[in-house]
Design an enzyme around this catalytic site. Structure first.
Site, PDB file in Angstrom:
ATOM      1  N   LYS A  50       0.844  -1.198   0.000  1.00 13.66           N
ATOM      2  CA  LYS A  50       0.000   0.000   0.000  1.00 13.66           C
ATOM      3  C   LYS A  50       0.878   1.247   0.000  1.00 13.66           C
ATOM      4  O   LYS A  50       2.096   1.180   0.207  1.00 13.66           O
ATOM      5  CB  LYS A  50      -0.920  -0.011   1.221  1.00 13.66           C
ATOM      6  N   TYR A 271      16.031  30.340   8.252  1.00  8.61           N
ATOM      7  CA  TYR A 271      14.888  31.138   8.671  1.00  8.61           C
ATOM      8  C   TYR A 271      14.853  31.298  10.188  1.00  8.61           C
ATOM      9  O   TYR A 271      15.068  30.336  10.938  1.00  8.61           O
ATOM     10  CB  TYR A 271      13.583  30.492   8.216  1.00  8.61           C
ATOM     11  N   MET A 320      12.101  24.758   2.444  1.00  6.77           N
ATOM     12  CA  MET A 320      11.301  23.969   1.511  1.00  6.77           C
ATOM     13  C   MET A 320      12.162  23.151   0.558  1.00  6.77           C
ATOM     14  O   MET A 320      11.876  21.979   0.291  1.00  6.77           O
ATOM     15  CB  MET A 320      10.367  24.875   0.700  1.00  6.77           C
TER      16      MET A 320
END
Length: 381
Positions: A50, A271, A320
């Site tokens: 799965k 950041y 990111m």
């Protein structure tokens, strides 16, 4: 000198421009299946593929598992079963754990998929569908033995026992349940669920029984019943923390070094400038971030990368698309030759990454994104 040959010339890594590369060892997955199969006595050893084989690519993983001996597979959703059917032999059995949603029963028979019936509503739907086809239709019955997640309750089983006609047209191929605490071998809930399965199954049509997934296999033969269904163990995750992991690692994740620089005392990184240098440091920015599924939580504590035997702490917050590491301890002549570092590899397993992030290896694997260049390693034709 660290091993810098990970990204082989034929892998397409250099030409891809990708910020990171995920190497998936199909031979290791097959070896893990064979090991698990040897531990299950006479029980059938199925394979759970799965979530796109836990993020590693069911189109490549399932055929290798089939070659290793698997003939029974489990997926979560109908769509996964439909796709899987095209990758493996028509004689293979595919169980769909979430069962048929309303109106989808015909799709199961069209693609020769076996639903796991979890509720009285699903039982009624499959019963009605069998009546329309005029033939008994195979299915599994899942019972809730204590996890309170999927499965028929004790009251449901009592209703079926009192009204056996509700199962007319349903060819029960399996009665199954799922252990809640199998990764904690000493937890008394394991034995309670085992005994509960036996008691519930005695009130249903005679059929093979299944209880154990990956960790349950290592609880011993009393938990194997007629079928086991490993998932995470196939992909190298440790079955529990009580013993060393007998399974082979199956993935290696390398991130490209995009840029290097020297910073001075007081300079901040990332950041929020949550990390500041106490003195001059050499740092490197990598082409991997949380958009690639590399988890952000906990990375600036225990999180690290590796270059051979050199541990490279993650500095500040993961972005990111990028991650910053400290390479100050790496000799310049070694670093000059390096194109990548290991985020997951010989010195840092999937389970290690998970512990740093306060999660489990399952989440780390299934989160790995689609932006990586992927290379599948196998000697199987």
């Amino acid at each position: 000198m660290p091993d810098l040959s990970f990204f082989l010339p034929g892998s397409g890594w250099a030409a891809s421009g990708a910020g990171a590369m995920l190497e998936i060892n199909l031979d290791a997955i097959a070896a893990n299946y064979r090991l698990l199969n040897t531990r299950t006595d006479n029980a059938i050893c199925a394979a759970v593929v799965k979530a796109d084989a836990y993020g590693l690519g069911a189109h490549r993983v399932a055929p290798i598992l089939e070659q290793a001996g698997a003939n029974t597979f489990f997926v979560a959703h109908l769509e996964e079963g439909v796709r899987l059917r095209s990758y493996i032999a028509p004689t293979a059995h595919i169980f769909v754990l979430h069962g048929p949603m309303p109106g989808t029963q015909a799709e199961f028979t069209r693609h020769d998929l076996l639903p796991v019936l979890n509720s009285m509503e699903q039982v009624a739907g499959w019963h009605a569908h069998a009546g329309k086809t005029g033939n008994p239709l195979p299915a599994a019955l899942q019972v809730d033995t204590g996890m309170s997640r999927f499965g028929l309750s004790d009251a449901d089983v009592a209703t079926l026992e009192a009204n056996p006609d509700l199962l007319d047209g349903i060819d029960t191929k399996l009665v199954m349940s799922h252990l809640a605490c199998a990764d904690t071998p000493t937890n008394p809930a394991n034995a309670m669920q085992r005994d509960h399965l036996r008691a519930m199954a005695a009130r249903l049509p005679a059929a093979p029984l299944a209880l154990s997934a990956s960790s349950g296999i290592f609880l011993g033969p009393d938990y194997h019943f007629d079928l086991v269904r490993p998932g995470a163990a196939l992909y190298g995750l440790a079955p529990n923390d009580d013993a060393s992991n007998p399974l082979r690692p199956t993935v290696r994740l390398g991130a490209r070094i995009v840029q290097r620089r020297t910073i001075n005392a007081g300079d901040g990184v990332g950041y929020g400038l949550t990390w500041r240098a106490a003195g001059p440091r050499r740092i490197a920015t990598l082409g991997i971030g949380y958009a690639d599924g590399f988890l952000r939580h906990g990375a600036d504590g225990e999180g690290c990368a590796w270059l051979g035997d050199y541990r490279l702490p993650i500095l500040g917050r993961i972005s990111m698309d990028s991650t910053t590491i400290d390479v100050s301890d790496v000799p310049e002549n070694v670093l000059a030759q390096a194109t990548h570092v290991d985020m997951i590899g010989p010195r840092r397993s999937v389970d290690d990454v998970a512990r740093s992030a306060g999660t489990i290896g399952y989440e780390v694997l299934t989160a790995l994104g689609s932006r990586f260049h992927r290379a599948y390693l196998t000697q199987v034709a």
